[in-house]
Design a protein around this motif. Structure first.
Motif, PDB file in Angstrom:
ATOM      1  N   ARG A 170       1.018  -1.270  -0.017  1.00 43.00           N
ATOM      2  CA  ARG A 170      -0.507  -0.295  -0.293  1.00 43.00           C
ATOM      3  C   ARG A 170       0.737   1.355  -0.234  1.00 43.00           C
ATOM      4  O   ARG A 170       0.574   2.352  -1.126  1.00 43.00           O
ATOM      5  CB  ARG A 170      -0.924   0.000   1.478  1.00 43.00           C
ATOM      6  N   ALA A 171       2.068   1.108   0.831  1.00 41.45           N
ATOM      7  CA  ALA A 171       2.967   2.852   0.818  1.00 41.45           C
ATOM      8  C   ALA A 171       3.621   2.677  -0.818  1.00 41.45           C
ATOM      9  O   ALA A 171       3.492   3.911  -1.373  1.00 41.45           O
ATOM     10  CB  ALA A 171       4.181   1.958   1.912  1.00 41.45           C
ATOM     11  N   GLY A 172       3.491   2.047  -1.273  1.00 39.20           N
ATOM     12  CA  GLY A 172       4.636   1.583  -2.004  1.00 39.20           C
ATOM     13  C   GLY A 172       3.765   1.941  -3.424  1.00 39.20           C
ATOM     14  O   GLY A 172       3.671   2.920  -4.326  1.00 39.20           O
ATOM     15  N   VAL A 173       2.040   1.735  -3.863  1.00 37.17           N
ATOM     16  CA  VAL A 173       1.215   2.756  -4.545  1.00 37.17           C
ATOM     17  C   VAL A 173       1.295   3.651  -4.098  1.00 37.17           C
ATOM     18  O   VAL A 173       1.081   4.666  -4.740  1.00 37.17           O
ATOM     19  CB  VAL A 173       0.165   1.752  -4.290  1.00 37.17           C
ATOM     20  N   GLU A 174       1.402   4.385  -2.963  1.00 34.52           N
ATOM     21  CA  GLU A 174       0.813   5.601  -2.519  1.00 34.52           C
ATOM     22  C   GLU A 174       2.198   5.941  -3.246  1.00 34.52           C
ATOM     23  O   GLU A 174       1.692   7.458  -3.007  1.00 34.52           O
ATOM     24  CB  GLU A 174       0.691   5.854  -0.227  1.00 34.52           C
ATOM     25  N   ALA A 175       3.546   5.788  -2.377  1.00 34.49           N
ATOM     26  CA  ALA A 175       4.277   6.528  -2.826  1.00 34.49           C
ATOM     27  C   ALA A 175       4.491   7.012  -4.565  1.00 34.49           C
ATOM     28  O   ALA A 175       4.480   8.202  -5.062  1.00 34.49           O
ATOM     29  CB  ALA A 175       6.074   5.776  -2.709  1.00 34.49           C
ATOM     30  N   TRP A 176       4.415   5.599  -5.219  1.00 37.65           N
ATOM     31  CA  TRP A 176       3.870   5.843  -7.044  1.00 37.65           C
ATOM     32  C   TRP A 176       2.795   6.679  -7.036  1.00 37.65           C
ATOM     33  O   TRP A 176       3.374   7.773  -8.434  1.00 37.65           O
ATOM     34  CB  TRP A 176       3.580   4.599  -7.621  1.00 37.65           C
ATOM     35  N   ALA A 177       1.664   6.979  -6.237  1.00 42.64           N
ATOM     36  CA  ALA A 177       0.759   8.045  -7.464  1.00 42.64           C
ATOM     37  C   ALA A 177       1.136   9.097  -7.167  1.00 42.64           C
ATOM     38  O   ALA A 177       0.747   9.786  -7.451  1.00 42.64           O
ATOM     39  CB  ALA A 177      -0.556   7.121  -7.068  1.00 42.64           C
ATOM     40  N   ALA A 178       1.758   9.498  -5.427  1.00 38.93           N
ATOM     41  CA  ALA A 178       1.934  11.036  -5.103  1.00 38.93           C
ATOM     42  C   ALA A 178       3.485  10.282  -6.292  1.00 38.93           C
ATOM     43  O   ALA A 178       3.329  12.708  -6.634  1.00 38.93           O
ATOM     44  CB  ALA A 178       2.940  10.510  -4.134  1.00 38.93           C
ATOM     45  N   ASP A 179       4.238  10.471  -6.991  1.00 39.99           N
ATOM     46  CA  ASP A 179       5.223  11.159  -8.112  1.00 39.99           C
ATOM     47  C   ASP A 179       4.846  10.751  -9.425  1.00 39.99           C
ATOM     48  O   ASP A 179       4.578  11.491  -9.555  1.00 39.99           O
ATOM     49  CB  ASP A 179       6.296   9.548  -8.443  1.00 39.99           C
ATOM     50  N   MET A 180       3.336   9.621  -9.823  1.00 39.26           N
ATOM     51  CA  MET A 180       2.869  10.529 -11.469  1.00 39.26           C
ATOM     52  C   MET A 180       2.184  11.419 -10.623  1.00 39.26           C
ATOM     53  O   MET A 180       2.139  12.732 -11.727  1.00 39.26           O
ATOM     54  CB  MET A 180       2.160   9.418 -11.188  1.00 39.26           C
ATOM     55  N   ALA A 181       1.524  12.232 -10.041  1.00 43.43           N
ATOM     56  CA  ALA A 181       0.894  13.215  -9.228  1.00 43.43           C
ATOM     57  C   ALA A 181       1.701  14.295 -10.009  1.00 43.43           C
ATOM     58  O   ALA A 181       1.550  15.014 -10.476  1.00 43.43           O
ATOM     59  CB  ALA A 181       0.315  13.437  -8.591  1.00 43.43           C
ATOM     60  N   ALA A 182       2.962  14.455  -9.186  1.00 40.96           N
ATOM     61  CA  ALA A 182       4.388  15.342  -9.294  1.00 40.96           C
ATOM     62  C   ALA A 182       5.076  15.743 -10.685  1.00 40.96           C
ATOM     63  O   ALA A 182       5.044  16.754 -11.343  1.00 40.96           O
ATOM     64  CB  ALA A 182       5.497  14.638  -8.348  1.00 40.96           C
ATOM     65  N   GLY A 183       4.881  14.197 -11.307  1.00 41.74           N
ATOM     66  CA  GLY A 183       4.949  14.087 -13.032  1.00 41.74           C
ATOM     67  C   GLY A 183       4.180  15.192 -13.536  1.00 41.74           C
ATOM     68  O   GLY A 183       5.249  15.682 -14.603  1.00 41.74           O
ATOM     69  N   TRP A 184       3.239  14.692 -13.482  1.00 46.04           N
ATOM     70  CA  TRP A 184       1.933  15.586 -14.229  1.00 46.04           C
ATOM     71  C   TRP A 184       2.149  16.987 -14.029  1.00 46.04           C
ATOM     72  O   TRP A 184       2.580  18.021 -14.810  1.00 46.04           O
ATOM     73  CB  TRP A 184       0.698  15.227 -13.641  1.00 46.04           C
ATOM     74  N   THR A 185       2.172  17.826 -12.599  1.00 45.49           N
ATOM     75  CA  THR A 185       2.666  19.289 -12.759  1.00 45.49           C
ATOM     76  C   THR A 185       3.791  19.609 -12.855  1.00 45.49           C
ATOM     77  O   THR A 185       4.239  20.440 -13.682  1.00 45.49           O
ATOM     78  CB  THR A 185       2.467  19.109 -10.826  1.00 45.49           C
ATOM     79  N   ALA A 186       5.072  18.598 -13.109  1.00 49.09           N
ATOM     80  CA  ALA A 186       6.128  19.547 -13.342  1.00 49.09           C
ATOM     81  C   ALA A 186       6.648  19.575 -14.220  1.00 49.09           C
ATOM     82  O   ALA A 186       7.341  20.652 -15.052  1.00 49.09           O
ATOM     83  CB  ALA A 186       6.931  18.771 -11.971  1.00 49.09           C
ATOM     84  N   ASP A 187       6.532  17.715 -15.237  1.00 47.42           N
ATOM     85  CA  ASP A 187       6.870  17.875 -16.367  1.00 47.42           C
ATOM     86  C   ASP A 187       5.660  17.762 -17.744  1.00 47.42           C
ATOM     87  O   ASP A 187       6.173  17.551 -18.423  1.00 47.42           O
ATOM     88  CB  ASP A 187       7.721  16.734 -16.470  1.00 47.42           C
ATOM     89  N   GLY A 188       4.383  17.997 -17.197  1.00 52.13           N
ATOM     90  CA  GLY A 188       3.299  17.748 -18.098  1.00 52.13           C
ATOM     91  C   GLY A 188       2.945  16.667 -18.658  1.00 52.13           C
ATOM     92  O   GLY A 188       2.667  16.404 -19.845  1.00 52.13           O
ATOM     93  N   VAL A 189       3.753  15.574 -17.838  1.00 50.06           N
ATOM     94  CA  VAL A 189       3.537  13.920 -18.035  1.00 50.06           C
ATOM     95  C   VAL A 189       3.774  13.381 -17.831  1.00 50.06           C
ATOM     96  O   VAL A 189       3.741  13.333 -16.477  1.00 50.06           O
ATOM     97  CB  VAL A 189       5.066  14.238 -19.926  1.00 50.06           C
ATOM     98  N   GLY A 190       2.829  12.092 -18.206  1.00 53.86           N
ATOM     99  CA  GLY A 190       2.890  10.583 -16.762  1.00 53.86           C
ATOM    100  C   GLY A 190       1.640   9.770 -17.262  1.00 53.86           C
ATOM    101  O   GLY A 190       1.658   9.241 -18.486  1.00 53.86           O
ATOM    102  N   LYS A 191       1.229   8.467 -16.259  1.00 56.41           N
ATOM    103  CA  LYS A 191       0.289   7.934 -16.549  1.00 56.41           C
ATOM    104  C   LYS A 191      -1.266   8.431 -16.901  1.00 56.41           C
ATOM    105  O   LYS A 191      -1.652   9.111 -15.687  1.00 56.41           O
ATOM    106  CB  LYS A 191       1.213   6.408 -15.812  1.00 56.41           C
ATOM    107  N   TRP A 192      -1.684   7.635 -17.216  1.00 53.23           N
ATOM    108  CA  TRP A 192      -3.054   7.294 -17.215  1.00 53.23           C
ATOM    109  C   TRP A 192      -4.047   6.770 -16.543  1.00 53.23           C
ATOM    110  O   TRP A 192      -3.194   5.128 -16.699  1.00 53.23           O
ATOM    111  CB  TRP A 192      -4.401   7.948 -18.558  1.00 53.23           C
TER     112      TRP A 192
END
Length: 200
Positions: free
Chosen positions: A30-52
């Motif tokens: 669960r912790a790994g999933v939460e960290a990955w989702a947070a990284d994806m959200a940060a990537g969308w914000t910082a780089d304008g790209v990520g996963k859907w």
């Protein structure tokens, strides 16, 4: 499809608990999933790209996830294309549909970045999807203690086909609101990545 974010931490464990998905992506906590989702959200914000997150049009049920990760490959910034589809949905063309939707999106939003994909050498299903997407093998990455991985690239002259809207249970697509600039479509061709050291 909607950009992965922190609100998806309850659905992602459904995907990552499927036996075949777990086999290829490794066990998730669960912790790994939460960290990955947070990284994806940060990537969308910082780089304008990520996963859907991908959901069925018919009932909104989870199909899988797919899209890009932006990273440095041997000194060059690239977009890595990847996907994971729930075990019960495999064999229906969803991975290919996810890949085509992502490639179409990249032409509009990040045409300046090369696109690559990785798969373990014995993952025939992923290799077949990459072939259907028009990608080509560009080398093998070898690291001590790890399984050999194929590197695939989008060919420079590739013109991405339109997504097949006839799929009986197609995936809905929503443009992420990330404020990216739209590049000149005349420069939407791809260039291959040179793999000079297969041990990298």
């Amino acid at each position: 499809m909607t950009p992965v974010g922190r609100d998806d931490v309850d659905d992602l464990p459904l995907l990552y608990s499927d036996p075949v998905v777990t086999y290829w992506t490794g066990p998730w906590t669960r912790a790994g999933v939460e960290a990955w989702a947070a990284d994806m959200a940060a990537g969308w914000t910082a780089d304008g790209v990520g996963k859907w997150m991908a959901r069925a049009r018919s009932d909104g049920s989870l199909v899988g996830r797919g899209g890009f990760t932006r990273f440095d490959l041997a000194g060059e910034i690239v977009l890595e294309l990847g996907w994971a589809v729930r075990d019960a949905r495999t064999g229906r063309g969803y991975a290919t549909e996810l890949g085509r939707a992502a490639l179409d999106w990249a032409v509009t939003h990040h045409a300046d970045l090369p696109i690559v994909a990785f798969t373990e050498v014995h993952n025939r299903a992923s290799r077949a999807v990459m072939e259907r997407l028009g990608m080509r093998p560009a080398g093998i990455i070898r690291r001590d203690g790890l399984v050999e991985v194929h590197l695939w690239v989008v060919t420079p002259a590739l013109r991405y086909p339109a997504r097949d809207a006839s799929h009986p249970d197609g995936i809905t697509h929503q443009e992420p609101n990330v404020g990216t600039q739209v590049p000149d479509p005349d420069h939407a061709e791809r260039r291959p990545i040179a793999v000079e050291d297969s041990r990298c």
